[in-house]
Design an enzyme around this catalytic site. Structure first.
Site, PDB file in Angstrom:
ATOM      1  N   SER A  29      -1.868  -2.893   5.324  1.00 42.12           N
ATOM      2  CA  SER A  29      -1.089  -2.297   4.231  1.00 42.12           C
ATOM      3  C   SER A  29      -0.899  -3.265   3.069  1.00 42.12           C
ATOM      4  CB  SER A  29       0.276  -1.838   4.748  1.00 42.12           C
ATOM      5  OG  SER A  29       1.041  -2.941   5.195  1.00 42.12           O
ATOM      6  N   LYS A  63       9.956   0.217   3.388  1.00 39.19           N
ATOM      7  CA  LYS A  63       9.467  -0.781   2.435  1.00 39.19           C
ATOM      8  C   LYS A  63      10.140  -0.625   1.070  1.00 39.19           C
ATOM      9  CE  LYS A  63       4.952  -1.265   4.672  1.00 39.19           C
ATOM     10  NZ  LYS A  63       3.496  -1.059   4.577  1.00 39.19           N
TER      11      LYS A  63
END
Length: 816
Positions: free
Chosen positions: A657, A700
């Protein structure tokens, strides 16, 4: 600046809001109970097929994560299905008169097992009273005396005739210690040895001949006496049998007639009758044993346990087929056991009355549900279960017999035919483990029912969730929920799976949240659970588990962990990572830096060099070389070195990611254009530069928002996410509110070119037909930088080669 506006995610897409109009109630008290599972159509279809297949081996395995309602679903289905099915037969164990070590198993219609046991008790009680009466009756005694007198009279006649013949010939029949003998007589007395020897030879030979003839006749008489004794015993036995039949017939004959439809029970009753007739003496009063002075010997009555019935399994006509959930599937709990009784001296004995059933016996003719993990953990359980399914019978054995140093006498009960549907519940991991490593698993468990941890968000599913909440509140006496509270639960469920189009089927977690919300409502002394109370339950749950998250946040606040949220820096960017600690997951920013310099090493992943990165992260870094080569190395080689590092990272790094983050940092370092530090980035990238979706997007974003909030929101901060992650957004109300007020932003991009424009404020640039990039764009600067590095490296290599050649041509000059 058009890219900044075009890539912004609208506020309405940051979180799915449950529309209260889908509900037709104000509180859950107004609706009924949930009658089925929620959104598990695939699993329900598989279960229906597996339960409908009657052939052997079509047992079921219910696979899925813990807490998604597998046990509750199968329990509801089986309970409803079992009521419509006929009840199975009862099973009893009885004494085997032919082979006492192998008790017989008798099947009876449902509810008749206890009836047979009661009938046998009544039979035993009756014969224990009637047989002694008959044996002590005057008729029995007179008949017995008559038979004995008849025998004695016949025996007396035989001996009288023999004595008469012997007397006529000068001999007599006398009884000695060794038995009856024929002896010669003289003047009414026996010959002496001297008198016998004084006789002449002819006389002695005559007497010897007569003696032998009479001895032969004596032997014939004794043989006839023995035959008469046998006849007398047979006559007495026949007398006892006739009297016994008269004593037990009116008790036993009704039972024979009652159970004549079962040949096995009829055969058993015949065996009972024969044993009763052969052991009539046991029913007589027993005399006390002889007593030894100083030692008391207990008086023991004969045991009549062999006439009892051990009702192993008893069913009812009203309950349908049995449904058994065995939570502790040990060998004995599954297949039954033979209990023992300690006698004097520590000797353990057992009998057919001590045979106890297992779960398979109770589930025979119905359904047995067990936990796969528990079955595999318990010794002998799995192998024995396979054997039962393979042979279609339940066999009770002493499983430890083969492991003992000494062999004990035990029973071998007759196996009981098995006809039950076995259902195992477990995880997918155990399913695949059995499927690939257990050769016979696929023969015995042919049907797999997959339970999904995420279900589609449809109006029907939303109302099913509301019914679940109502049912849970009723079952546990919790406070009712209003429609807003149910909507908040559904939004939380969608956040759990990070998908606006799906809901979590982790009903265990949802049940806990329902209980906690009811607790806070009761604590606030309100009669109804509202949306705010559900939010409070969620926040309190987070607060109980987020101490480590707060500790890390303090490091950001005091500057221990470096993270800039303002300004712009070349080759430095804020990446985003997710940390999971048990029951709590949170996000945090991680600074990623890149330094580019002359060389041929290419990209050096510092985490990889020190073995702090996993294979997926290494793959993501290597993909960057493919992207750079495809875009910038068509007319020249890539000749540079770059080091990429996660700063202040002291644990392992895994996942791809951050590959787009690393690429942005690399592009910034190559172009020399600074990156805005107020924008954090997440997303993986492929070799064409397409940004791919990642997981944990909500954590996040919220992690970076927390850092920006602590350092001060400027209105220019935000997070860049992949376009395909928009449907995964289920952000907290605080973040959504900040975005709505323009204090924070969420951008979504499809390609790295969009991302680099957002981060630098400069266009990425598109190559023209000749492959050249327009001046003033990021790609143009990178291309020029790479050309310069190639030329510098070429000049350096050329100069080094010339020096080397000069040394080789004039080695003495170099030495001097």
């Amino acid at each position: 600046m058009a890219v900044i506006d075009d890539c912004k995610v609208p506020v309405e897409k940051l979180k799915w809001r449950c529309d209260l109009s889908v509900f037709s109630f104000k509180t859950t008290e107004e609706i009924g109970n949930l009658e089925t599972s929620i959104g598990q159509a695939r699993a329900l279809t598989s279960i229906g097929f597996g339960l409908g297949m009657e052939q052997n081996g079509f047992n079921l395995y219910l696979a899925g994560e813990a807490g998604i309602g597998k046990t509750a679903t199968i329990g509801h289905i089986l309970k409803k299905r079992a009521k419509t099915e006929p009840p199975p037969c009862d099973w009893c164990y009885v004494y085997n008169f032919a082979f006492p070590d192998s008790p017989m198993a008798l099947p009876l219609p449902a509810g008749k097992g206890a009836e047979l046991a009661e009938d046998m008790k009544d039979l035993l009680a009756g014969v224990r009273v009637n047989i002694p009466k008959v044996l002590e009756s005057k008729e029995y005694e007179s008949n017995k005396v008559a038979l004995i007198e008849q025998f004695q009279e016949r025996t007396g006649e035989l001996f009288a005739d023999l004595e008469k013949q012997a007397g006529e010939q000068g001999f007599a029949l006398q009884r000695t210690v060794s038995g009856l003998v024929i002896v010669p007589q003289k003047e009414g007395r026996n010959f002496t040895q001297e008198e016998y020897e004084e006789l002449d030879k002819d006389e002695r030979d005559r007497m010897d001949g007569i003696g032998k003839e009479l001895t032969t006749q004596l032997n014939d008489v004794l043989r006839q006496v023995r035959d008469n004794e046998k006849s007398m015993r047979d006559a007495l036995a026949q007398l006892d049998r006739e009297l016994g039949l008269s004593a037990i017939g009116h008790h036993l004959n009704p039972l024979k007639e009652k159970y004549q439809s079962s040949p096995k029970i009829s055969c058993y009753l015949e065996s009972v009758q024969e044993d009763l007739l052969e052991n009539l003496e046991d029913f007589k009063p027993q005399p006390p044993p002889p007593q030894i002075p100083g030692i008391k010997i207990p008086h023991q009555e004969p045991s009549f346990e062999r006439y009892e019935v051990n009702v192993l399994v008893q069913n009812s006509d009203d309950n349908g087929a049995p449904v058994i959930f065995e939570t502790n599937p040990t060998y004995n709990n599954l297949f039954g056991r033979m209990e023992s009784v300690m006698q004097m001296g520590g000797v353990a004995t057992t009998s057919f009355m001590l045979i106890k059933p297992g779960a398979l016996h109770r589930a025979n003719g119905g359904y047995l549900v067990v936990d796969a993990r528990e079955v595999l953990l318990n010794p002998f359980a799995w192998e024995s279960l396979k054997r039962c399914i393979r042979n279609a019978e339940i066999k009770i054995e002493d499983v430890l017999e083969q492991y003992r140093f000494m062999t004990f006498v035990t029973l071998k009960p007759e196996p009981i035919p098995l006809q039950a549907k076995i259902i195992m519940i477990g995880s997918l991991w155990i399913y695949y483990l059995l499927y690939y490593l257990e050769p016979e698993y696929r023969k015995f468990f042919k049907v797999k029912a997959d339970f999904d941890s995420r279900v589609p968000r449809t109006p029907e599913v939303l109302n099913d969730y509301a019914l679940f909440v109502a049912t849970h509140c009723r079952n546990e006496n919790l406070l009712p929920f209003d429609a807003g509270a149910v909507a908040e639960l559904l939004e939380f469920s969608s956040r759990v799976v990070e998908d606006q189009e799906r809901l979590s089927s982790q009903l265990m977690d949802l049940s806990d949240l329902i209980r906690e919300a009811s607790y806070w409502a009761a604590d606030a002394k309100v009669p109804l659970v509202t949306r705010d109370l559900v939010k409070k339950a969620i926040s309190e749950k987070v607060y109980r588990s987020n101490m480590m998250e707060q500790r890390i946040q303090e490091f950001f606040d005091d500057g221990t962990i470096l993270c800039d949220t303002t300004g712009a820096v070349v080759g430095q960017i804020n990446g985003l990572s997710v940390i999971t600690l048990g029951d709590h997951t949170f996000g945090r920013p991680s600074r990623v830096t890149t330094r580019v310099y002359l060389g041929r090493a290419g990209m050096v992943n510092i985490e990889r060099e020190v073995k702090l990165s996993g294979p997926i992260h290494d793959k993501g870094v290597l993909i960057l070389s493919g992207f750079l080569g495809g875009r910038f190395a068509q007319d020249k080689p890539l000749s540079f070195s770059a080091s990429i590092c996660f700063e202040q990272s002291y644990q392992g790094v895994e996942g791809d990611s951050a590959s787009s983050t690393e690429l942005y940092s690399l592009l910034s370092s190559l172009s020399g254009v600074p990156v805005k530090q107020g924008i954090a980035v997440t997303g993986s990238v492929n070799q064409h530069g397409d940004v791919q979706p990642i997981g944990g997007v909500n954590y996040k974003i919220e992690g970076f928002f927390a850092v920006c909030k602590a350092k001060g929101l400027t209105g220019e901060q935000g997070v860049i996410i992949p376009k395909l992650n928009e449907r995964n957004l289920m952000l907290s109300d605080e973040v959504v509110q900040a975005v709505a007020e323009g204090k924070f932003h969420i951008w979504s991009v499809k390609h790295v070119d969009e991302g680099i424009e957002l981060l630098t404020g400069m266009p990425a640039g598109v190559a023209g037909p000749d492959g050249a990039f327009p001046p003033g764009c990021i790609n143009f600067l990178i291309n020029e930088r790479l050309k310069t590095m190639v030329e510098n490296l070429k000049r350096f290599v050329t100069s080094a080669d010339k020096d080397k050649q000069r040394i080789e041509d004039n080695p003495t000059a170099e030495k001097s």
